[in-house]
Scaffold this active site. Sequence first.
Site, short mmCIF file in Angstrom:
data_model
loop_
_atom_site.label_atom_id
_atom_site.label_comp_id
_atom_site.label_asym_id
_atom_site.label_seq_id
_atom_site.Cartn_x
_atom_site.Cartn_y
_atom_site.Cartn_z
N HIS A 57 4.08 -56.32 94.16
CA HIS A 57 2.64 -56.30 93.87
C HIS A 57 1.90 -55.57 94.83
CE1 HIS A 57 3.16 -59.70 90.79
NE2 HIS A 57 3.23 -58.43 90.29
N ARG A 85 3.97 -48.40 73.34
CA ARG A 85 5.12 -49.27 73.04
C ARG A 85 4.59 -50.63 72.78
NH1 ARG A 85 7.60 -45.44 77.01
NH2 ARG A 85 9.45 -44.95 76.14
N ARG A 137 3.12 -47.62 67.80
CA ARG A 137 4.58 -47.68 67.15
C ARG A 137 4.83 -49.03 67.08
NH1 ARG A 137 9.89 -46.36 70.88
NH2 ARG A 137 9.08 -48.17 71.89
N GLU A 147 14.72 -40.03 66.21
CA GLU A 147 15.64 -40.35 67.61
C GLU A 147 16.85 -40.78 67.11
OE1 GLU A 147 13.69 -43.62 69.76
OE2 GLU A 147 12.92 -44.61 67.72
N ASN A 178 14.80 -39.78 74.41
CA ASN A 178 15.67 -40.90 75.29
C ASN A 178 16.62 -41.23 74.21
OD1 ASN A 178 13.57 -40.55 76.81
ND2 ASN A 178 12.48 -42.52 76.45
N ARG A 227 22.41 -44.94 77.33
CA ARG A 227 21.20 -44.48 78.17
C ARG A 227 21.02 -45.28 79.13
NH1 ARG A 227 15.67 -45.31 74.32
NH2 ARG A 227 14.83 -45.89 76.36
N CYS A 247 7.84 -37.78 72.57
CA CYS A 247 7.29 -38.84 73.73
C CYS A 247 8.37 -39.52 74.47
CB CYS A 247 6.56 -39.95 72.68
SG CYS A 247 7.75 -40.54 71.39
C1 PEP Z 1 12.87 -42.74 72.97
O1 PEP Z 1 13.52 -43.08 72.60
O2 PEP Z 1 12.64 -41.49 73.48
C2 PEP Z 1 11.32 -43.13 72.93
C3 PEP Z 1 10.10 -42.82 73.43
O3 PEP Z 1 11.36 -44.51 72.73
P1 PEP Z 1 12.00 -45.94 73.63
O4 PEP Z 1 12.25 -44.99 75.03
O5 PEP Z 1 10.99 -46.74 73.69
O6 PEP Z 1 13.40 -46.07 73.28
MG MG Z 2 13.45 -45.01 71.17
#
Ligand code: PEP
Ligand code: MG
Length: 584
Positions: A189, A296, A332, A431, A454, A465, A502
Amino acid sequence: MFEGIAASPGIAIGKVYVLEKEDFCILEYRLKEEEVEREVERFKQAVEQSKEELKEIKEKVRKEVGEKEAYIFQAHIYMLEDPLLIDESIKIIKKEKLNAEAALRQIFRNLPKKFGSDQNSFIRERFRDIRDVGERVMRNLLKKPVLTLSHLKEKIIVVAHDLAPSDTASLEKDKVLGFATDIGGRTSHTAIMARSLEIPAVVGLGNITQKVKPGSTVILDGNKGRVIVNPTPMQIERYRRQQERFLIYKKKLEALKSLPAQTLDGREVELAVNIAGPEEIDIALKNGAEGVGLYRTEYLYMNRRTLPSEEEQFKAYKRVAERFAPNSVIIRTLDLGGDKFVSHFPVPEQINPFMGWRAIRLCLERVDIFKTQLRAILRAACFGKVKIMYPMISGVEEVRRANEILFEVEEELREEGIPFNEDVEVGAMMEVPSAAVIADFLAKEVDFFSLGTNDLIQYALAVDRVNEKVAYLYQPLHPTILRLIDNIVKCAHRENIWVGACGEMASDPLYVLILLGLGVDEFSVSPTSLLEIKKVIRGVEWEKLQEIASELLKLKTSYEAKRFAQRKLSRKINRILKGEVVVK
Ligand code: PEP
Ligand code: MG
């Protein structure tokens, strides 16, 4: 010179103030039977007083720093309700007829066995928080004043074994030039607080408290994680210049805050931020965010015992919507599963969690949870420009089913006479490769797309990932990824809908320029990279980026694509960020 962990960027040069924590001298004595109740009462009062103090600190931090930092103290208040600390102490007082101080000390002696040696830095940090809270109760039992950093006379660099959140909270920002601590990590922190206060900090320095004398001069380099004790005049001179350059760099970036994210030849894009909750609003706005491109919401469901109610969600969404109005906030819908879990809503163990029961799949089955969230979003949409985005869409049926539920929710709200916004745009995250391939069909079903790179990369290249063993295969410029994105953008534009990005690709200047060249209309990035991204966008020509993107699409391997992109753009990006290229 001491090497540690760079916890908060910037350079500080100044005199050392060693913050020493005194040890408590505690007497241990047995109580008579008739004294036990009074002792329990005395203990409870010390706890109450500690709670009051923490509430005050929390308020101060909330006003001066922000919601997120204030929450740390709310967590401390919760700890004072934790059976581990409170009930156990009372049990010892009653059972062993021990005085309260001795009982509390017993609890603390056992704590390291439970937490202290844990490899997980998050757990170790929480252990430190519990100890901080316990020390406060102990001081109140002993009626000792709390040490603070609130009455400093001159500007100093604080050196301490560890700084508790309550220390950092009470300090006067303009008196503390930097922090250096023996222990701690980037997730501590102290580090979080230092970053929010924009005070340079280095943590995990070993035994600096024993090696540095109060009053001596040090250079603290929060960029590299170094502390130089008793530097030479030449070192001071060199770091002063660095310090000036860093401050100028930051100041210059701030000047871009209210300017549009527009290329030299006039292509303007929207530059929004990714957030995980209302506590991140301030830092996002401070960095000039035009809106929220990805909220998110799953974080609202974490660290708690029950699902968040409609009212609670409504309040959180409303706050974000209001603060960003008239700019848009893309909320989202719940993306649980994959690597995001909550204890009160157990997602069954799955062999392939990322490809299993996750995100929209889970919501379409647990319609009750989905509807509660949609109701909250639609209601909050009366207070700003809210948009809804579905995660992990893999085909047309999912969008249609989700929209049917959304329609039902609207009907229900209408019947109940509850005000809501009837005109909310609905988008899909792109995605999943199957969605990317049929982007032409999907573009007819929604108002916008947002590239979740991502996941798109993970699914399209079959690269987990979160598995570092296959991280080398995680290639954002793989020809497949470029083709998928190119297809998504073209299909969207053909249907006159916009495309955002994003995923983390959008927070990297090199990839942003390529996405821009491919025609992406909006970028949602992490708040701290926003101004750098804007600067880079403002220093390039869109036409050139389009040429580079179309050349990239012809290359057959990720390696070639990366080399080509770097050759064409990396030097340019560095020169823009260094200020060698005039940015309009
Ligand atoms: C992604 O998958 O690129 C994304 C923005 O969502 P998250 O990282 O929350 O899966
Ligand atoms: Mg995602």
